[in-house]
Scaffold this active site. Structure first.
Site, mmCIF file in Angstrom:
data_model
loop_
_atom_site.group_PDB
_atom_site.id
_atom_site.type_symbol
_atom_site.label_atom_id
_atom_site.label_comp_id
_atom_site.label_asym_id
_atom_site.label_seq_id
_atom_site.Cartn_x
_atom_site.Cartn_y
_atom_site.Cartn_z
ATOM 1 N N GLN A 12 -28.600 54.446 22.653
ATOM 2 C CA GLN A 12 -29.617 53.784 22.212
ATOM 3 C C GLN A 12 -29.227 52.441 22.475
ATOM 4 O OE1 GLN A 12 -30.161 55.079 18.010
ATOM 5 N NE2 GLN A 12 -28.186 54.044 17.692
ATOM 6 N N THR A 60 -27.813 51.547 15.408
ATOM 7 C CA THR A 60 -28.805 51.295 14.295
ATOM 8 C C THR A 60 -28.431 50.931 13.009
ATOM 9 O OG1 THR A 60 -30.477 52.507 15.804
ATOM 10 C CG2 THR A 60 -31.022 51.874 13.376
ATOM 11 N N LEU A 61 -28.724 49.865 12.541
ATOM 12 C CA LEU A 61 -28.484 49.425 11.154
ATOM 13 C C LEU A 61 -29.785 49.901 10.235
ATOM 14 C CD1 LEU A 61 -26.847 46.064 12.067
ATOM 15 C CD2 LEU A 61 -25.659 48.179 11.542
ATOM 16 N N GLU A 62 -29.434 50.135 8.890
ATOM 17 C CA GLU A 62 -30.456 50.355 7.999
ATOM 18 C C GLU A 62 -30.316 49.354 6.859
ATOM 19 O OE1 GLU A 62 -29.681 55.262 8.158
ATOM 20 O OE2 GLU A 62 -28.452 53.933 6.842
ATOM 21 N N ARG A 88 -22.175 40.663 -1.383
ATOM 22 C CA ARG A 88 -22.392 39.864 -2.514
ATOM 23 C C ARG A 88 -23.636 38.935 -2.745
ATOM 24 N NH1 ARG A 88 -16.179 38.038 -3.277
ATOM 25 N NH2 ARG A 88 -15.274 39.943 -2.293
ATOM 26 N N TYR A 98 -19.786 63.815 20.346
ATOM 27 C CA TYR A 98 -21.435 63.296 20.242
ATOM 28 C C TYR A 98 -21.883 62.960 21.719
ATOM 29 C CZ TYR A 98 -25.460 61.153 18.376
ATOM 30 O OH TYR A 98 -26.897 61.000 18.191
#
Length: 189
Positions: free
Chosen positions: A174, A127-129, A106, A162
């Site tokens: 990672q 990993t965050l975008e 928000r 995976y």
């Protein structure tokens, strides 16, 4: 079927879902809250006129780390890579979805562009975008709640989870935000 809080607790107790550290009150009705780590990969200005997906992207970013209570300032239109404080593991019969917290959405903060899906068998930090789609800068703090993981049971266990050698999984294990490794797809032929 999405797992409920009760089933999530059972799967954690059985060691099938791993989220470490598991924050106090992190288990929500159908998800687990995850927090922001202190390391970011920031895209720097490049002399290159474009990003070539056949080339390594590692030289396009630089690592920044925030300390203590100093915020990372995410500017309007900016895109950076961050990561979860939590290390996670999934068994071969569950997938997870990472989604942003609605309170942050928000404000204009998006935590993934397309990579909201976590495969069965994944082990590591996510990993965050991170993108700011608002018209004001947004402060990001180490340890703040940044997203949530929901879990879905597969019809059967994955034949090749995976990390299986057959898959050539690029991000298994990672621990920091990890730049794109899409160029490896072109090297495999």
């Amino acid at each position: 079927m999405v797992l409920s809080d009760r089933t999530i607790r059972e799967e954690i107790a059985a060691g099938r879902i791993v989220v470490e550290p598991l924050g106090e009150n992190a288990i929500q009705p159908a998800s687990i809250d995850v927090h922001l780590d202190k390391t970011f990969l920031v895209f720097r200005n490049s002399r290159l006129p474009y990003i070539d997906v056949r080339q390594s992207a590692e030289d396009l970013t630089e690592k920044l780390e925030i300390e203590g209570d100093t915020p990372f300032m995410l500017h309007p239109g900016e895109f950076v890579l961050g990561s979860t404080l939590e290390y996670i593991e999934l068994p071969d019969d569950l997938v997870s979805r990472v989604e942003g917290k609605s309170s942050l959405g928000r404000l204009g903060l998006l935590i993934h562009s397309t990579a909201g899906y976590v495969d069965p068998g994944f082990k590591g930090h996510l990993t965050l975008e991170l993108s700011n789609v608002s018209n004001l800068p947004i402060t990001l703090y180490y340890g703040m709640k940044i997203g949530q993981l929901s879990y879905v049971r597969l019809t059967t266990s994955a034949e090749y989870p995976y990390g299986s050698p057959e898959l050539g999984s690029k991000y298994q294990g990672q621990s920091d935000p990890t730049a794109s490794k899409v160029h490896q797809d072109f090297q495999r032929g």
